[in-house]
Design an enzyme around this catalytic site. Structure first.
Site, PDB file in Angstrom:
ATOM      1  N   ASP A  52       7.387   2.099  -6.128  1.00  0.00           N
ATOM      2  CA  ASP A  52       8.549   2.494  -5.540  1.00  0.00           C
ATOM      3  C   ASP A  52       9.189   3.910  -6.547  1.00  0.00           C
ATOM      4  O   ASP A  52       8.979   3.726  -7.578  1.00  0.00           O
ATOM      5  CB  ASP A  52       9.772   1.636  -5.115  1.00  0.00           C
ATOM      6  CG  ASP A  52       9.086   1.178  -3.997  1.00  0.00           C
ATOM      7  OD1 ASP A  52       8.685   1.665  -2.880  1.00  0.00           O
ATOM      8  OD2 ASP A  52       9.692  -0.044  -3.797  1.00  0.00           O
ATOM      9  N   TYR A 112       1.900  -6.864 -12.805  1.00  0.00           N
ATOM     10  CA  TYR A 112       3.157  -6.421 -12.701  1.00  0.00           C
ATOM     11  C   TYR A 112       3.791  -7.087 -13.793  1.00  0.00           C
ATOM     12  O   TYR A 112       3.918  -8.207 -14.108  1.00  0.00           O
ATOM     13  CB  TYR A 112       3.990  -5.806 -11.229  1.00  0.00           C
ATOM     14  CG  TYR A 112       3.915  -5.173 -10.350  1.00  0.00           C
ATOM     15  CD1 TYR A 112       4.660  -4.163 -10.526  1.00  0.00           C
ATOM     16  CD2 TYR A 112       2.707  -5.436  -9.584  1.00  0.00           C
ATOM     17  CE1 TYR A 112       3.925  -2.923  -9.602  1.00  0.00           C
ATOM     18  CE2 TYR A 112       2.412  -4.901  -8.393  1.00  0.00           C
ATOM     19  CZ  TYR A 112       3.087  -3.156  -8.564  1.00  0.00           C
ATOM     20  OH  TYR A 112       3.081  -2.038  -7.657  1.00  0.00           O
TER      21      TYR A 112
END
Length: 246
Positions: A52, A112
């Site tokens: 994002d 992540y």
């Protein structure tokens, strides 16, 4: 047709995200345009996933196809980096791969990392590379909560309303939390993630570590599968795509 894998590092602060959008700068477009220019043919860069706006990458993975075999990969890498390094993007490597390889579908695990600066002063050297939280967080309680996220389950609670994944069922392989001198690193490993899943889990772990929730409430929120009960997502600036494993 020849296929090549590209490993990419980037600072996502000034981008609308990985994917090309109608407005704003994207990482995908910046690299794709340069590849097309140097290879003298239109190429499409396919990423392992979409990060994002504001999210960074230590090692994003992507691939592209071209009609002619590239004779000098090092020269191509240097040429592309010459034009994109000042934009906060670096191509780390370009590797020839089989046509069976797919940056997204071939991925076995994605890792992540989320960084929190839990201290009075805001970071200077790592500005916009982490979430600054002044209130002291209970790391041990956060670690206990992270264990509730492990395994295969419905992660609808942490799913953005705009997420278009076919299923909310994901398998969380590991969640590791390290803390030293006010710097907290939370690492998540799964084959794939829902949109905003990591940031939403971090936001909920923060609620737990601030004692806004207890473990019972944290577990209830997970099992509820209701987005409305989730804590506010952590800001994008602390999130890094660390590695894609094939």
């Amino acid at each position: 047709m020849f296929r090549y894998q590209v490993l990419i590092e980037y600072i996502g602060t000034n981008f609308v995200g990985w994917q090309i959008q109608s407005k704003g700068k994207s990482i995908q477009k910046e690299i794709q345009v340069k590849l097309s220019k140097f290879l003298k043919e239109k190429v499409v860069l396919i990423g392992s996933g979409r990060t994002d706006a504001g999210v960074h990458a230590i090692e994003q993975s992507a691939h592209f196809d071209c009609k002619k075999e590239i004779q000098n990969l090092d020269k191509l890498l240097k040429s592309i980096n010459h034009f994109i390094n000042d934009k906060g993007i670096s191509v780390l490597a370009i590797k020839k791969r089989s046509l069976k390889f797919h940056a997204r579908h071939s991925a076995k695990q994605r890792i992540y990392k989320y960084i929190i600066f839990n201290r009075l002063s805001k970071p200077s050297l790592e500005k916009e590379r982490g979430w600054h939280i002044i209130k002291k967080l209970d790391i041990e309680l956060m670690k206990k909560g992270s264990k509730k996220l492990l395994g295969t389950k419905d992660f609808s609670t942490f799913r953005a309303s705009s997420c278009n994944a076919k299923s909310p069922i994901k398998t969380m392989k590991s969640v590791n939390i390290k803390s030293k001198d006010g710097r907290i690193e939370i690492q998540f490993k799964s084959q794939s993630f829902l949109q905003q899943q990591v940031r939403s889990m971090v936001g909920s772990l923060k609620y737990l570590a601030e004692n806004k929730w207890d473990l019972k409430k944290f577990e209830f929120v997970i099992k509820s599968k209701k987005r409305i009960l989730c804590a506010p997502p952590a800001p994008a600036e602390g999130l890094f795509l660390e590695k894609v494993i094939y």
